[in-house]
Motif scaffolding. Structure first.
Motif, PDB file in Angstrom:
ATOM      1  N   VAL A  56       6.850  11.354  10.345  1.00 52.98           N
ATOM      2  CA  VAL A  56       8.413  10.994   9.990  1.00 52.98           C
ATOM      3  C   VAL A  56       8.804  12.265   9.899  1.00 52.98           C
ATOM      4  O   VAL A  56       9.866  12.720  10.219  1.00 52.98           O
ATOM      5  N   VAL A  57       8.382  13.204   8.887  1.00 53.10           N
ATOM      6  CA  VAL A  57       8.885  14.345   8.619  1.00 53.10           C
ATOM      7  C   VAL A  57       9.016  15.409  10.069  1.00 53.10           C
ATOM      8  O   VAL A  57      10.146  15.987  10.248  1.00 53.10           O
ATOM      9  N   ASP A  58       7.764  15.330  10.633  1.00 55.06           N
ATOM     10  CA  ASP A  58       7.749  15.983  12.003  1.00 55.06           C
ATOM     11  C   ASP A  58       9.006  15.614  13.152  1.00 55.06           C
ATOM     12  O   ASP A  58       9.782  16.251  13.637  1.00 55.06           O
ATOM     13  N   TYR A  59       9.405  14.349  13.075  1.00 58.17           N
ATOM     14  CA  TYR A  59      10.195  13.680  13.804  1.00 58.17           C
ATOM     15  C   TYR A  59      11.585  14.274  13.217  1.00 58.17           C
ATOM     16  O   TYR A  59      12.608  14.334  14.178  1.00 58.17           O
ATOM     17  N   ALA A  60      11.794  14.217  12.075  1.00 55.69           N
ATOM     18  CA  ALA A  60      12.998  14.424  11.258  1.00 55.69           C
ATOM     19  C   ALA A  60      13.581  15.913  12.006  1.00 55.69           C
ATOM     20  O   ALA A  60      14.713  16.407  12.211  1.00 55.69           O
ATOM     21  N   LEU A  61      12.617  16.957  11.667  1.00 51.74           N
ATOM     22  CA  LEU A  61      12.527  18.211  12.011  1.00 51.74           C
ATOM     23  C   LEU A  61      13.032  18.314  13.672  1.00 51.74           C
ATOM     24  O   LEU A  61      13.660  19.251  14.235  1.00 51.74           O
ATOM     25  N   LYS A  62      12.034  17.761  14.423  1.00 52.73           N
ATOM     26  CA  LYS A  62      12.318  17.614  15.906  1.00 52.73           C
ATOM     27  C   LYS A  62      13.654  17.379  16.176  1.00 52.73           C
ATOM     28  O   LYS A  62      14.343  17.907  17.164  1.00 52.73           O
ATOM     29  N   ILE A  63      14.391  16.336  15.467  1.00 50.39           N
ATOM     30  CA  ILE A  63      15.552  15.874  16.177  1.00 50.39           C
ATOM     31  C   ILE A  63      16.719  16.712  15.649  1.00 50.39           C
ATOM     32  O   ILE A  63      18.017  16.462  15.830  1.00 50.39           O
ATOM     33  N   GLY A  64      16.403  17.968  14.754  1.00 52.99           N
ATOM     34  CA  GLY A  64      17.174  18.786  14.156  1.00 52.99           C
ATOM     35  C   GLY A  64      17.897  18.765  12.888  1.00 52.99           C
ATOM     36  O   GLY A  64      18.893  19.401  12.682  1.00 52.99           O
ATOM     37  N   LEU A  65      17.188  17.682  12.239  1.00 52.30           N
ATOM     38  CA  LEU A  65      17.829  17.347  10.743  1.00 52.30           C
ATOM     39  C   LEU A  65      17.294  18.953   9.874  1.00 52.30           C
ATOM     40  O   LEU A  65      16.190  19.248  10.048  1.00 52.30           O
ATOM     41  N   GLN A  66      18.383  19.287   9.191  1.00 52.19           N
ATOM     42  CA  GLN A  66      18.082  20.382   8.308  1.00 52.19           C
ATOM     43  C   GLN A  66      18.182  20.330   6.920  1.00 52.19           C
ATOM     44  O   GLN A  66      17.396  21.147   6.329  1.00 52.19           O
ATOM     45  N   ARG A  71       1.112  -1.209   0.062  1.00 51.52           N
ATOM     46  CA  ARG A  71      -0.051   0.106   0.086  1.00 51.52           C
ATOM     47  C   ARG A  71       0.861   1.346   0.106  1.00 51.52           C
ATOM     48  O   ARG A  71       2.064   1.249   0.314  1.00 51.52           O
ATOM     49  N   LYS A  72       0.125   2.460  -0.383  1.00 50.44           N
ATOM     50  CA  LYS A  72       0.973   3.635  -0.314  1.00 50.44           C
ATOM     51  C   LYS A  72       0.980   4.059   1.276  1.00 50.44           C
ATOM     52  O   LYS A  72       0.096   3.476   2.123  1.00 50.44           O
ATOM     53  N   ILE A  73       1.844   5.009   1.845  1.00 50.28           N
ATOM     54  CA  ILE A  73       1.833   5.448   2.895  1.00 50.28           C
ATOM     55  C   ILE A  73       0.865   6.293   3.241  1.00 50.28           C
ATOM     56  O   ILE A  73       0.288   7.167   2.084  1.00 50.28           O
ATOM     57  N   THR A  74       0.412   6.499   4.316  1.00 47.70           N
ATOM     58  CA  THR A  74      -0.809   7.529   4.736  1.00 47.70           C
ATOM     59  C   THR A  74      -0.173   8.695   4.941  1.00 47.70           C
ATOM     60  O   THR A  74       1.180   9.156   5.253  1.00 47.70           O
ATOM     61  N   ARG A  75      -1.048   9.680   4.818  1.00 45.58           N
ATOM     62  CA  ARG A  75      -0.568  11.385   5.093  1.00 45.58           C
ATOM     63  C   ARG A  75      -0.038  11.274   6.455  1.00 45.58           C
ATOM     64  O   ARG A  75       0.942  11.840   6.753  1.00 45.58           O
ATOM     65  N   ARG A  76      -0.868  10.686   7.564  1.00 43.35           N
ATOM     66  CA  ARG A  76      -0.387  10.644   9.021  1.00 43.35           C
ATOM     67  C   ARG A  76       1.012   9.857   9.052  1.00 43.35           C
ATOM     68  O   ARG A  76       1.893  10.685   9.655  1.00 43.35           O
TER      69      ARG A  76
END
Length: 62
Positions: free
Chosen positions: A28-38, A18-23
């Motif tokens: 994943v994007v929120d987590y990447a930004l939260k841990i400081g990935l730029q 299946r395709k991934i869901t918006r959620r």
């Protein structure tokens, strides 16, 4: 990878058939930004389309 599109017969693997869901993608994007990935590349979920999958038949190869 918002563009993930399952290919082939994956009926034995429902977790990737299946395709991934918006959620899922937003978490994943929120987590990447939260841990400081730029340098994070984000995509619209509309990029998950079969029209972007090449034929893999060697056409166009010199």
């Amino acid at each position: 990878m918002a563009q993930y599109v399952p290919c082939g017969d994956l009926t034995e693997y429902p977790e990737i058939n299946r395709k991934i869901t918006r959620r899922e993608y937003e978490k994943v994007v929120d987590y990447a930004l939260k841990i400081g990935l730029q340098n994070v590349f984000v995509q619209e979920l509309s990029s998950a389309s079969e029209k972007y999958i090449p034929k893999f038949d060697f056409s166009g190869i010199l």
